[in-house]
Design a protein around this motif. Structure first.
Motif, PDB file in Angstrom:
ATOM      1  N   PRO A  63      45.807  47.673  41.036  1.00 27.26           N
ATOM      2  CA  PRO A  63      45.500  48.832  40.197  1.00 27.26           C
ATOM      3  C   PRO A  63      44.011  49.163  40.208  1.00 27.26           C
ATOM      4  O   PRO A  63      43.170  48.305  40.462  1.00 27.26           O
ATOM      5  N   ALA A  64      43.718  50.417  39.949  1.00 18.00           N
ATOM      6  CA  ALA A  64      42.326  50.853  39.859  1.00 18.00           C
ATOM      7  C   ALA A  64      41.735  50.373  38.538  1.00 18.00           C
ATOM      8  O   ALA A  64      42.412  50.324  37.517  1.00 18.00           O
ATOM      9  N   ALA A  65      40.465  49.998  38.572  1.00  9.62           N
ATOM     10  CA  ALA A  65      39.783  49.574  37.353  1.00  9.62           C
ATOM     11  C   ALA A  65      39.477  50.781  36.481  1.00  9.62           C
ATOM     12  O   ALA A  65      39.652  50.744  35.269  1.00  9.62           O
ATOM     13  N   PHE A  66      39.019  51.845  37.096  1.00 12.70           N
ATOM     14  CA  PHE A  66      38.653  53.051  36.369  1.00 12.70           C
ATOM     15  C   PHE A  66      39.192  54.276  37.101  1.00 12.70           C
ATOM     16  O   PHE A  66      38.444  54.983  37.763  1.00 12.70           O
ATOM     17  N   PRO A  67      40.495  54.514  37.015  1.00  7.97           N
ATOM     18  CA  PRO A  67      41.037  55.682  37.709  1.00  7.97           C
ATOM     19  C   PRO A  67      40.459  56.969  37.115  1.00  7.97           C
ATOM     20  O   PRO A  67      40.099  57.004  35.943  1.00  7.97           O
ATOM     21  N   ASN A  68      40.334  57.967  37.951  1.00  4.61           N
ATOM     22  CA  ASN A  68      39.816  59.246  37.451  1.00  4.61           C
ATOM     23  C   ASN A  68      40.622  60.378  38.066  1.00  4.61           C
ATOM     24  O   ASN A  68      41.194  60.240  39.119  1.00  4.61           O
ATOM     25  N   SER A  69      40.684  61.481  37.365  1.00  8.37           N
ATOM     26  CA  SER A  69      41.455  62.597  37.888  1.00  8.37           C
ATOM     27  C   SER A  69      40.509  63.695  38.370  1.00  8.37           C
ATOM     28  O   SER A  69      39.405  63.857  37.867  1.00  8.37           O
ATOM     29  N   HIS A  70      40.987  64.407  39.336  1.00 12.84           N
ATOM     30  CA  HIS A  70      40.265  65.554  39.884  1.00 12.84           C
ATOM     31  C   HIS A  70      41.237  66.721  39.939  1.00 12.84           C
ATOM     32  O   HIS A  70      42.442  66.549  39.794  1.00 12.84           O
ATOM     33  N   ASP A  71      40.728  67.896  40.177  1.00 16.87           N
ATOM     34  CA  ASP A  71      41.575  69.084  40.241  1.00 16.87           C
ATOM     35  C   ASP A  71      42.684  68.957  41.289  1.00 16.87           C
ATOM     36  O   ASP A  71      43.746  69.525  41.140  1.00 16.87           O
ATOM     37  N   ASN A  72      42.434  68.174  42.336  1.00 16.59           N
ATOM     38  CA  ASN A  72      43.426  68.042  43.407  1.00 16.59           C
ATOM     39  C   ASN A  72      44.348  66.844  43.198  1.00 16.59           C
ATOM     40  O   ASN A  72      45.017  66.403  44.113  1.00 16.59           O
ATOM     41  N   GLY A  73      44.381  66.276  42.015  1.00 18.62           N
ATOM     42  CA  GLY A  73      45.252  65.129  41.731  1.00 18.62           C
ATOM     43  C   GLY A  73      44.442  63.897  41.372  1.00 18.62           C
ATOM     44  O   GLY A  73      43.246  63.973  41.127  1.00 18.62           O
ATOM     45  N   LEU A 128      40.788  47.017  40.578  1.00 21.07           N
ATOM     46  CA  LEU A 128      40.614  46.010  39.552  1.00 21.07           C
ATOM     47  C   LEU A 128      40.074  44.729  40.181  1.00 21.07           C
ATOM     48  O   LEU A 128      39.271  44.021  39.590  1.00 21.07           O
ATOM     49  N   ARG A 129      40.457  44.457  41.422  1.00 18.95           N
ATOM     50  CA  ARG A 129      39.943  43.286  42.148  1.00 18.95           C
ATOM     51  C   ARG A 129      38.431  43.398  42.315  1.00 18.95           C
ATOM     52  O   ARG A 129      37.699  42.439  42.100  1.00 18.95           O
ATOM     53  N   ASP A 130      37.962  44.585  42.715  1.00 20.82           N
ATOM     54  CA  ASP A 130      36.519  44.796  42.864  1.00 20.82           C
ATOM     55  C   ASP A 130      35.805  44.637  41.529  1.00 20.82           C
ATOM     56  O   ASP A 130      34.722  44.065  41.458  1.00 20.82           O
ATOM     57  N   TYR A 131      36.406  45.153  40.468  1.00 17.01           N
ATOM     58  CA  TYR A 131      35.807  45.044  39.140  1.00 17.01           C
ATOM     59  C   TYR A 131      35.702  43.578  38.715  1.00 17.01           C
ATOM     60  O   TYR A 131      34.655  43.124  38.255  1.00 17.01           O
ATOM     61  N   PHE A 132      36.799  42.831  38.874  1.00  9.12           N
ATOM     62  CA  PHE A 132      36.773  41.413  38.520  1.00  9.12           C
ATOM     63  C   PHE A 132      35.722  40.668  39.341  1.00  9.12           C
ATOM     64  O   PHE A 132      34.964  39.860  38.808  1.00  9.12           O
ATOM     65  N   ALA A 133      35.680  40.931  40.645  1.00  8.72           N
ATOM     66  CA  ALA A 133      34.699  40.267  41.505  1.00  8.72           C
ATOM     67  C   ALA A 133      33.278  40.612  41.075  1.00  8.72           C
ATOM     68  O   ALA A 133      32.392  39.749  41.068  1.00  8.72           O
ATOM     69  N   TYR A 156      37.919  34.197  42.813  1.00  9.23           N
ATOM     70  CA  TYR A 156      38.145  34.258  41.370  1.00  9.23           C
ATOM     71  C   TYR A 156      38.943  35.507  41.004  1.00  9.23           C
ATOM     72  O   TYR A 156      39.873  35.464  40.194  1.00  9.23           O
ATOM     73  N   ALA A 157      38.565  36.638  41.588  1.00  6.85           N
ATOM     74  CA  ALA A 157      39.257  37.899  41.290  1.00  6.85           C
ATOM     75  C   ALA A 157      40.731  37.813  41.677  1.00  6.85           C
ATOM     76  O   ALA A 157      41.603  38.254  40.928  1.00  6.85           O
ATOM     77  N   ASP A 158      41.011  37.230  42.836  1.00  2.00           N
ATOM     78  CA  ASP A 158      42.407  37.085  43.270  1.00  2.00           C
ATOM     79  C   ASP A 158      43.184  36.192  42.307  1.00  2.00           C
ATOM     80  O   ASP A 158      44.351  36.467  41.986  1.00  2.00           O
ATOM     81  N   ALA A 159      42.550  35.114  41.840  1.00  2.00           N
ATOM     82  CA  ALA A 159      43.207  34.231  40.877  1.00  2.00           C
ATOM     83  C   ALA A 159      43.468  34.966  39.564  1.00  2.00           C
ATOM     84  O   ALA A 159      44.531  34.808  38.948  1.00  2.00           O
ATOM     85  N   MET A 160      42.529  35.781  39.137  1.00  2.00           N
ATOM     86  CA  MET A 160      42.710  36.552  37.906  1.00  2.00           C
ATOM     87  C   MET A 160      43.856  37.544  38.050  1.00  2.00           C
ATOM     88  O   MET A 160      44.678  37.699  37.140  1.00  2.00           O
ATOM     89  N   LEU A 161      43.937  38.206  39.200  1.00  2.00           N
ATOM     90  CA  LEU A 161      45.023  39.157  39.432  1.00  2.00           C
ATOM     91  C   LEU A 161      46.372  38.450  39.497  1.00  2.00           C
ATOM     92  O   LEU A 161      47.377  38.980  38.999  1.00  2.00           O
ATOM     93  N   ALA A 162      46.402  37.259  40.084  1.00  2.00           N
ATOM     94  CA  ALA A 162      47.661  36.514  40.167  1.00  2.00           C
ATOM     95  C   ALA A 162      48.150  36.137  38.772  1.00  2.00           C
ATOM     96  O   ALA A 162      49.336  36.273  38.458  1.00  2.00           O
ATOM     97  N   GLU A 163      47.247  35.691  37.919  1.00  2.00           N
ATOM     98  CA  GLU A 163      47.632  35.359  36.549  1.00  2.00           C
ATOM     99  C   GLU A 163      48.061  36.607  35.784  1.00  2.00           C
ATOM    100  O   GLU A 163      49.020  36.582  35.021  1.00  2.00           O
ATOM    101  N   ARG A 164      47.360  37.692  36.019  1.00  2.00           N
ATOM    102  CA  ARG A 164      47.696  38.952  35.355  1.00  2.00           C
ATOM    103  C   ARG A 164      49.100  39.413  35.746  1.00  2.00           C
ATOM    104  O   ARG A 164      49.876  39.893  34.925  1.00  2.00           O
TER     105      ARG A 164
END
Length: 80
Positions: A5-15, A22-27, A61-69
């Motif tokens: 999943p995205a850590a901070f998804p955002n919307s734009h006019d085109n969708g 979330l992996r990048d955010y955790f890392a 660490y990020a991968d371990a956090m995602l696995a637990e999540r």
């Protein structure tokens, strides 16, 4: 498309467009903690190896956090 999943998804006019994963955010959070620890100059690792080891470790660490999540566990400290 990524299943992470995205850590901070955002919307734009085109969708919807995803922000960082979330992996990048955790890392990134791990990297900040490691940098704070390194500022204490208590690390015996060769400074030339630190960027690679730190980045690789942060994603482990990020991968371990995602696995637990993904397990949906709300317990802390390994309690089942």
């Amino acid at each position: 498309m990524s299943t992470i999943p995205a850590a901070f998804p955002n919307s734009h006019d085109n969708g919807w467009q995803s922000g960082m994963t979330l992996r990048d955010y955790f890392a990134g959070q791990v990297m900040a903690a490691v940098a704070a620890d390194l500022a204490q100059d208590r690390n015996p690792i060769d400074p030339a190896d630190l960027p690679w080891l730190t980045a690789k470790g942060a994603y482990l660490y990020a991968d371990a956090m995602l696995a637990e999540r993904a397990k949906g566990n709300s317990q802390v400290g390994g309690a089942q």
